[in-house]
Design a protein around this motif. Structure first.
Motif, short mmCIF file in Angstrom:
data_model
loop_
_atom_site.label_atom_id
_atom_site.label_comp_id
_atom_site.label_asym_id
_atom_site.label_seq_id
_atom_site.Cartn_x
_atom_site.Cartn_y
_atom_site.Cartn_z
N ALA A 83 0.84 -1.21 0.00
CA ALA A 83 0.00 0.00 0.00
C ALA A 83 0.87 1.26 0.00
O ALA A 83 0.58 2.22 -0.71
CB ALA A 83 -0.93 -0.01 1.21
N ALA A 84 1.94 1.25 0.78
CA ALA A 84 2.84 2.41 0.82
C ALA A 84 3.50 2.63 -0.54
O ALA A 84 3.62 3.76 -1.01
CB ALA A 84 3.90 2.22 1.91
N GLY A 143 4.01 5.51 -5.74
CA GLY A 143 3.86 5.45 -7.20
C GLY A 143 2.82 6.44 -7.70
O GLY A 143 3.03 7.13 -8.70
N ALA A 144 1.70 6.54 -7.00
CA ALA A 144 0.66 7.49 -7.40
C ALA A 144 1.14 8.93 -7.27
O ALA A 144 0.81 9.78 -8.11
CB ALA A 144 -0.60 7.26 -6.56
N THR A 159 2.50 14.30 -14.08
CA THR A 159 1.34 14.88 -14.77
C THR A 159 1.32 16.39 -14.59
O THR A 159 1.09 17.14 -15.53
CB THR A 159 0.04 14.26 -14.24
N ALA A 160 1.58 16.84 -13.37
CA ALA A 160 1.59 18.29 -13.09
C ALA A 160 2.69 18.98 -13.87
O ALA A 160 2.47 20.04 -14.47
CB ALA A 160 1.77 18.53 -11.59
N PRO A 191 -3.17 11.89 -5.10
CA PRO A 191 -3.89 10.66 -4.73
C PRO A 191 -4.51 10.81 -3.34
O PRO A 191 -3.96 11.50 -2.47
CB PRO A 191 -2.81 9.59 -4.74
N ARG A 192 -5.62 10.19 -3.13
CA ARG A 192 -6.33 10.27 -1.86
C ARG A 192 -6.29 8.92 -1.14
O ARG A 192 -7.25 8.49 -0.55
CB ARG A 192 -7.80 10.69 -2.09
N TRP A 193 -5.16 8.26 -1.18
CA TRP A 193 -5.00 6.96 -0.55
C TRP A 193 -4.33 7.11 0.80
O TRP A 193 -3.49 7.98 1.01
CB TRP A 193 -4.14 6.04 -1.39
N LEU A 194 -4.67 6.27 1.72
CA LEU A 194 -4.03 6.20 3.04
C LEU A 194 -3.90 7.55 3.71
O LEU A 194 -2.88 7.88 4.29
CB LEU A 194 -2.65 5.54 2.92
#
Length: 119
Positions: free
Chosen positions: A29-30, A35-36, A43-44, A99-102
């Motif tokens: 997950a980390a 990666g995200a 992208t930015a 990203p909106r993960w973790l």
């Protein structure tokens, strides 16, 4: 005595396997978040570079440089946050949703400059 000792160790391998599986899940997950974040940063930066190039070309032709930058930034899933035109030189800033993960809540920003060499 040997048989009771063997009985006490029963399930130890299962506990170790479950603990290692949990650790691997956490590490996976980390790495997914990292990666995200890298993808969002690239992208930015790409959106900022393209927006600056479009704005500089439009400025050289006498058009609305910041309008062109905003159009290109939006087409690249970014929001134009700043645009400064000085002659034919343009500096832009863009923001991309991170990203909106973790529990991650930050957005990524990038800046770029385009125009003739030396100003």
């Amino acid at each position: 005595m040997t048989s009771s000792r063997r009985h006490d160790d029963r399930g130890a391998a299962t506990l170790l396997t479950v603990a290692l599986a949990g650790l691997l899940l956490f590490v996976g997950a980390a790495l997914g978040v990292v990666g995200a974040l890298l993808v969002a940063h690239r992208t930015a930066q790409a959106a900022a570079d393209l927006a600056a190039l479009a704005a500089a070309e439009t400025a050289a032709r006498g058009g609305d440089a910041c309008g062109a930058a905003a159009t290109i930034a939006t087409a690249n899933d970014a929001a134009l946050t700043s645009c400064v035109v000085r002659g034919r030189e343009v500096r832009v800033g863009v923001e991309v949703t991170g990203p909106r993960w973790l529990g991650q809540t930050g957005d990524l920003v990038a800046e770029a400059r385009a125009g003739p060499v030396g100003g």
